[in-house]
Design an enzyme around this catalytic site. Structure first.
Site, PDB file in Angstrom:
ATOM      1  N   ASN A 137       0.817  -1.212   0.000  1.00 24.95           N
ATOM      2  CA  ASN A 137       0.000   0.000   0.000  1.00 24.95           C
ATOM      3  C   ASN A 137       0.852   1.263   0.000  1.00 24.95           C
ATOM      4  OD1 ASN A 137      -2.694  -0.706  -0.164  1.00 24.95           O
ATOM      5  ND2 ASN A 137      -2.722  -1.439   1.955  1.00 24.95           N
TER       6      ASN A 137
ATOM      7  N   HIS B 283      -8.957   1.743  -2.688  1.00 23.20           N
ATOM      8  CA  HIS B 283      -9.443   2.336  -1.429  1.00 23.20           C
ATOM      9  C   HIS B 283     -10.290   3.589  -1.673  1.00 23.20           C
ATOM     10  CE1 HIS B 283      -6.274   0.213   1.326  1.00 23.20           C
ATOM     11  NE2 HIS B 283      -6.869  -0.599   0.475  1.00 23.20           N
TER      12      HIS B 283
ATOM     13  N   TYR C 194     -13.438   2.757   2.969  1.00 21.50           N
ATOM     14  CA  TYR C 194     -12.519   3.902   3.105  1.00 21.50           C
ATOM     15  C   TYR C 194     -13.205   5.230   2.780  1.00 21.50           C
ATOM     16  CZ  TYR C 194      -8.617   0.707   3.690  1.00 21.50           C
ATOM     17  OH  TYR C 194      -7.768  -0.251   4.172  1.00 21.50           O
TER      18      TYR C 194
HETATM   19 MN   LIG Z   1      -6.265  -2.689   0.199  1.00 21.04          MN
END
Ligand SMILES: [Mn+2]
Ligand SMILES: [Mn+2]
Ligand SMILES: [Mn+2]
Ligand SMILES: [Mn+2]
Lengths: 432, 432, 432, 432
Positions: free
Chosen positions: A150, A201, A251
């Site tokens: 990430n 996200h 998210y």
């Molecule tokens: Mn992810």
């Protein structure tokens, strides 16, 4: 690939490793791994040895002809690999802690993959990944790089734009949704059709059909509380959700319920610390378990770690690439002509058909008007961040920080940037 | 147009009217007005009479064969007009006051053309303008509608999308910049080349060449304080400004310096009230002056009102349309292919060549990456607002409010929406 | 669909019908047909009775619970159908004969689906199909219309643009290529990956991978003579083929080897007549066979007819739509964003993933520069023809004819148009 | 530019030179030339001396402080130039003769700027121009290169794509149309508005407004015979012309009336030879006149040469670039977003506003559907030709030749290519 595949896992000392080892074992008939290389850096040697030993015990128990190699020599691991997978964390959980803490201290969301925290993670990670890509270009030019690191969307975009490596970004959220829907409607994933629009996200699921029946309206109406482990469960406003046009990524709460989410973070900061600190504890416990020489399988406790289905996502993708399976998976790939308001080389999270030559993005049939501005605002921040990471340019970094929708003003952006760059100095040589 | 032009000014009772009358008189050789119709609604009859009488005295003094008509009958004014200009204000300054007050009470920027205040103004104004357009379609189908009514970009887009009227949106900011640069560099506007990118009240000036010399870097470096009358003068961060890629509209301060601007607003609220209240006082004073039967010209004091060059912008545009002048003006027109990330029918603020058949948007040669996300985020809010205004749909209005970058969360969006819709109930029949 | 599917075949009296009946029988487990309606017009009653009786015998022999209905009442057949398939021929083979003859007499390619002949077929067919679509919109709004009627690309585009019917255009060429490659490389279609770029009967196959190996260069180098039954086998220039960038549709010979193809047509015209006349003979023989009350299966001789794999293509598509199979098929669908030089509503022939909600076009990864001009030239002709067909406008028809790359001048275009419209007068009420 | 401008004319020995010298003299007040450099190659020395002497006499007579320089040293001429203009002809009229002859012998249009002849001219000219551009990049990086050398569109595109030189392509057709319309409607060009769509020598004029009145319908209806000197006057079909959607370039006759035009060419070939041979005679006569030491001005006879207004077009453009005039001129520039079906770097012929920083293409408001295919087909040929010229690739050249709409088949393309490349061998080192 004549006699089976070679796979290199960068960050092989991660607590996630037993997940992927289990995946390889279970899927051996479709995905015949010959060599599995777990590679880590000197600082991770101890963890690599623990988790590597467990990996070997797991393979041994399976009886499969997979050879497991532990190494600190990255080039050796990459050389001739068919697949390279990354699960590294530059700066470890310590850096993540500050990604979460510092923004909070300025009244801003502190999160590992979005906001100022995600930006710092990108600045630390992109140069490290591009460095790995130099090795892959040289030693394994036909390898597929599966990128879980990430912020996966930004990292994948950086790799696609600044290297020749064939890379695909992965997240466990799409497969997680499929699992949740399967359970809820008591059916198999193959009878579910979901369409994702947006970024990693930052997606909206704009179609959800279960056995041919459109379930999106009812899901938006009730919002049966579906919430990932990484994200606290705040309630959506029902009017807002109903008219949002897509089932939101969890998210998106950071963007739409910024106030509530920040309150929760500040509460949590007062209490047990940020998410990083909780994860740190879980990890320490996991490694205690892994040390047990009797343990020959992935321990149940790993599921608490938050990366559910991570292994399944990775193994599914490898299998489809290897076997030219042509099934649909939700991946992070270059936009091409998919979203007409983003450049072709911008990475998006989108349904793809996975062929032996790579994923082909499917067209999106519905893009809610209300999603476009936010997608573009975040993509703008992402592209500026990628440029800042590659060029080590502090001015561009300031533009990136100020462009992030969660940063309330240039004044705050500048303070955050100065403080966070300083804290990350060891990992950001280009900036100093 | 055989024997001169017919012009209808909707909202003719406005304090701005002497400006445009002066413009028509000065430009009579290029723009031969035969009939000037000032039209207003019943509630504005008193002001119309005062300012109309002044207009008549001004024309009389000029000795030109322009006939000035005052009327409350809009259809009579529009019938056969060559140009229709709007300077109306639905809900008057009272409504503007609440546009500014209510957001402030929730800790949000309160401003007449952007943020929740701008949104309410759009919801009040768009249906009123579309109603006028029905008359123009019927009675003056070839007329040009020059739209100064704020939020000018959204109103113009609504007209272009929901009527057949040929409409152009206008703002005095571009001409104001040209004047300021002329003075600063001691040259004439024809030796200055500026390129605008963005939306009305949300633009970046990405090229500024004075007598062939690129002056943008020095302007971004020092930011000699150029600031409109409508906007308090807060300082830009020099690092941020230098790397912004374009000279910012003064309205961009609301987005980049939200914290400082909000503080100033709250200060001002404690003191003399919002901008609406200050303007109210200026207007009252102006009308006192206008009443003087000796007054035969535009009084100096009008310049304090904030609409500097408004008349010049309007008259320039009419002259170029009438005379097929083919000069470059910065206008609000449909995007076409200009910005590749916005739909063709989205209104943008852009340099145009003004021909007898209308404006043609010039291509933009530089679009700063950092501007794209914000432009798209605000355009998303604008399109949702237009839809809400036309359909009277509260759900869409909530999406619009939540999508605005200055609104911090859905929770706040909902509160603001409920409160502000209620306050505007008399002007929003479609919502109740 | 509770108890199986209802399928209506328009033009059910066609000699092709036994093909599709066989397909339904073989695929019954995946595609449970409950009712099969064969519908034709009065003029086709005799053939419908013959072939319908054979269809009934075939089903009876299979023992499956499919009911076969013969009718001249189109609305009855369409009412509530899940799938409608078209295999009609307005004007019958007689009209086709003139489509081929008249151009030849003017020194122009005479062909049933391309050139002036294809244009006439489009003018005859599009209004007839749109008429059928009016019934489908009313009686079976959720039905899928599988359109095999040539020119399939233009007809499908017309339906998509001028009706609300969900329609997909089909050709047997793509499946034919897959079969040929399977045989040549001794593998199954699932191990072959081909990518199509272009239009119906005007495609380039730009990727051919067999078991993961790129076979395109060798296929372009040797051009092992692959040729459809409908198209005479002229030799490609080896230098030209090698650098063409894609394996060409056999219809491309009409464009690249116009001289040779025309010679062959003129030869053939002197001899046994045009293709239409040969087909007429084959059909007569087939119907003689069909009459045999002992015959309970599709006779071998049907394969000579030229529509090989037609049934397989149709049944594959129905199965994937019904079963949400998500496999890749090459279909005629709206362009969307696939080819960036054509409008979104232009039909193209392209790989699609077939879901339960319809086909999703896959992005094309390679578009040879040399193909673009020809694709756009033919698409221009197609769009003008569609407009001419819908509006019955002779001027637009002249523009269409003159725009076709096989028509050498406006002078010839005008002569052909006049003569051919006159010959087709009974089928073109809109033009007279 | 402090003390006036330096202009270099490549191919200064051309018979056109007196035209441009006259232009510089007449426009001296707006365009103060200080130095005029006429440069040619050794083979053109004699003509350069003759025409150069005339140029000097013309300047002397004018009394202006322009210094005229004759040179065979290109670098000296280019060094520090503000403008470079090209009017060269690689291979001279001899090469043009074969460009026209050889296609004719194969039954194909033979023309200097379109078809196989234009292709050969491009193959000869592009490498020569790119060679000149290397000098400009080094010695005059800020110069504007005004390119009149045909095929001007392709040459300009090649320069823009393969060098850093700021280049604009020019043709006298647009200004010629303006002159013709001015005369016809007895008005000045500033009261005429025309909009061009297409490519150099392949345009449609889609708007013609004279003093605000739309004159296109009447011009398409009658087609008052407007015909350039270079192109024989064949009659348009009135039905076709009326529905064409734009007033056609006279070069479009080669595409729409190929048969008639070819007949005329074959007639002419039998008689006095091709156009090249006629031009050769005119040129010889001109040079006889130029030798006269009494001659101090452009002789009338130059107008027969076919390049009417060439000088005016060049001087207009230089004046607007130098003076930041911002007027509208029709030029050959990169497409950008103008035509949505061509790539951004494809050169098109389009209205531009000419600023001090270069031309900005205006959006096109009408694109006839019927023009798109032909534009794209010719652009495809052009791009393949440019690639062939730069790479010297015979395969690509074959694809280019076969892609040209005037070439009837691959077989003919190959023969033409072989024969014409051979004939041009001295000028095409890259191909041999
Ligand atoms: Mn992810
Ligand atoms: Mn304004
Ligand atoms: Mn076909
Ligand atoms: Mn020309």
């Amino acid at each position: 690939m004549a006699q089976g595949l070679k796979v290199a896992v960068i960050g092989g000392g991660s607590s996630y490793t037993p997940e992927i080892v289990e995946g390889f074992i279970n899927r051996y008939d479709k995905l015949p791994i010959r060599e599995l290389w777990l590679v880590d850096i000197e600082a991770g040697r101890h963890k690599l040895e623990i988790v590597g030993a467990l990996a070997k015990r797991m393979v041994e128990k399976s009886g499969l002809p997979i050879s497991v190699h532990l190494t600190l020599n990255r080039r050796e691991a990459i050389d001739g690999a068919d697949f390279v997978s990354t699960q590294m964390r530059v700066g470890l959980l310590e850096a993540r802690k500050w990604d979460e803490h510092i923004p909070n201290l300025h009244g801003v969301i502190g999160q590992e993959t979005t906001g100022p925290g995600g930006m710092m993670k990108a600045l630390r990670t992109i140069p490290a990944l591009l460095d790995i890509c130099r090795d892959i270009e040289e030693l394994a030019p036909n390898a597929w790089l599966l990128n879980f690191t990430n912020p996966a969307g930004m990292v994948t975009e950086a790799i696609r734009r600044y290297s020749k490596v064939r890379s695909i970004g992965l997240c466990n959220a799409p497969i997680g949704l499929a699992k949740w829907l399967s359970a809820k409607y008591d059916t198999t994933p193959s009878h579910i059709y979901t369409e994702f629009v947006g970024l990693n996200h930052l997606h909206w699921v704009t179609r959800i059909e279960v056995e041919g029946v459109d379930r999106l309206p009812e899901l938006l109406d009730k919002r049966a509380e579906y919430s990932g482990k990484n994200v606290p469960a705040s309630e959506w406003d029902p009017d807002f959700l109903r008219s949002l046009g897509g089932f939101p990524s969890y998210y998106l709460k950071y963007f739409y319920m910024t106030d509530v989410m920040l309150e929760e973070q500040l509460e949590s900061l007062k209490g047990g610390g940020t998410r990083a600190e909780i994860v740190k504890k879980v990890e320490d416990e996991l490694f205690e378990l892994y040390k047990d020489p009797e343990l020959q399988e992935k321990p149940k406790q790993l599921e608490k770690r938050g990366g559910a289905y991570y292994s399944e996502a990775a193994v599914n993708l490898m299998e489809s690439l290897y076997g030219d399976k042509r099934d649909i998976q939700t991946l992070n790939v270059p936009n091409g002509n998919t979203l007409d308001f983003l450049p072709p080389d911008a990475c998006i999270e989108v349904n793809c058909v996975v062929t032996g030559q790579g994923p082909l993005a499917l067209p999106v049939t519905r893009v809610p008007e209300q999603a476009k501005g936010l997608i573009h605002a975040v993509k703008t921040y992402e592209r500026l961040t990628i440029r800042a990471a590659v060029e080590g340019d502090r001015d561009v970094a300031l533009q990136a920080m100020a462009a992030h929708p969660l940063v309330p003003s240039v004044r705050v952006a500048k303070r955050l940037l100065d403080e966070m760059l300083e804290k990350n100095r060891p990992y950001l040589p280009a900036f100093f």
